[in-house]
Design an enzyme around this catalytic site. Sequence first.
Site, PDB file in Angstrom:
ATOM      1  N   GLU A  42       0.748  -1.204  -0.088  1.00  0.00           N
ATOM      2  CA  GLU A  42       0.309   0.614   0.137  1.00  0.00           C
ATOM      3  C   GLU A  42       0.820   0.533   0.380  1.00  0.00           C
ATOM      4  OE1 GLU A  42      -3.229   0.729  -0.285  1.00  0.00           O
ATOM      5  OE2 GLU A  42      -3.821  -2.035  -0.487  1.00  0.00           O
ATOM      6  N   CYS A  68     -25.979   2.444 -10.424  1.00  0.00           N
ATOM      7  CA  CYS A  68     -25.160   4.221 -10.931  1.00  0.00           C
ATOM      8  C   CYS A  68     -25.962   4.994 -10.585  1.00  0.00           C
ATOM      9  CB  CYS A  68     -24.256   3.485 -11.270  1.00  0.00           C
ATOM     10  SG  CYS A  68     -23.212   4.815 -11.747  1.00  0.00           S
TER      11      CYS A  68
HETATM   12 FE1  SF4 Z   1     -21.214   3.757 -13.012  1.00  0.00          FE
HETATM   13 FE2  SF4 Z   1     -18.660   3.567 -13.233  1.00  0.00          FE
HETATM   14 FE3  SF4 Z   1     -20.305   0.714 -13.126  1.00  0.00          FE
HETATM   15 FE4  SF4 Z   1     -20.063   2.757 -15.247  1.00  0.00          FE
HETATM   16  S1  SF4 Z   1     -18.587   1.602 -14.725  1.00  0.00           S
HETATM   17  S2  SF4 Z   1     -21.574   1.897 -14.025  1.00  0.00           S
HETATM   18  S3  SF4 Z   1     -19.807   5.250 -13.615  1.00  0.00           S
HETATM   19  S4  SF4 Z   1     -19.941   2.638 -11.297  1.00  0.00           S
END
Ligand code: SF4
Length: 377
Positions: free
Chosen positions: A58, A229
Amino acid sequence: MKKAGKVAGRRRRRQAAGVIGLADPAAVANALLRWYARARRDLPWRRSQEPYRVWVSEIMLQQTQVERVKDFFLRFLDRFPTVASLAAGTEHDVLRLWEGLGYYRRARQLHAAAKKIVAEYGGDFPRTVVGLRSLPGIGRYTAGAIASIALDQPEPIVEANSRRVIARLAGYAKPLGGAGGDEPIWEIATGLVPREHPGRFNQALMDLGAMVCTPEQPLCNACPLAAYCEARKTGRVAEIPVKASRRAAKVVHETAVVVRRGARVLVVQRGPGEWWEGLWDFPRVPGGMRTVRRGIERSDVLGRLACGATERCGTIAHSVTHHRITLDVVACTAGRINQAVRGRRWVTASAIESLAMTSPGRRIARLVLPRPARGPT
Ligand code: SF4
């Protein structure tokens, strides 16, 4: 009652911060963990959950690409396989192994933290975030990573990849980064991290950000979290995350002076508080070629050497933090024998090979010095 109060408090804090909360954190975690089980990256530091390996990786991964870290990590673990061996090593050995990774403060703090773990914790890592954060170089992110990945504690992490994923998932469209700018993302991350498999969840977030939810052209159609999302639902994927305005780059012009005395050249060790503290470099004077004579005469180190005429060897460009540096390189001959002074050395080309050098110093050595010959230094 107490638990309900805590949840309500957390929700209020999120609302006050303008965060759009995630409707179903458990469903997000499950979908992400299922994806991780089949798509996770095979990385050398993931072959064990030992805190020492997690910690070293890390620290190396801060500001550095994964591909670049792999070889450094394996070499470092080969030389320092345990926290006790790292604590027993010299700072020079640690810096030499770190050479090329940059941000050398990380290496010095790693070494200092290893000594503290051995001296104060009997060689075992502290088992709380507070204890971890008391160690040099371990901040909120690294403590969360060690606690979740190595110690199986439900602690959140926010770094570049997870920050982007979380901001898009939550549709958080305010500037991030800068003073206090990530706090809303930490809030959401705290609410998201599951009690079961928190380390796998955090690593999955980072992998998703690296492989699917990339900064440019994220693969939303292949994303396991597409159904949850907000950025995708509202058509704002390209706008999120919103970055805080960046500090303007500062342009600097300097000259590195390669002072020769027979087969040796002068190198100086960077002092406390300087960039590359503890590493060796060629002495520098401010300004470019036009003012190099004046710079040499005014330099504490070079002025006393009465350097002869300077010969131009080339120019290299490099960056440190937000500074963009143009570095002219000249060579000259020392006029008088000079007493050894702490923090500088006369060394042969082959001795430079074993010194922990700054990366521009290493480039200058390759530009100016003959290929190192075998033999005494
Ligand atoms: Fe959302 Fe990123 Fe998945 Fe696209 S790639 S649906 S922006 S979380």
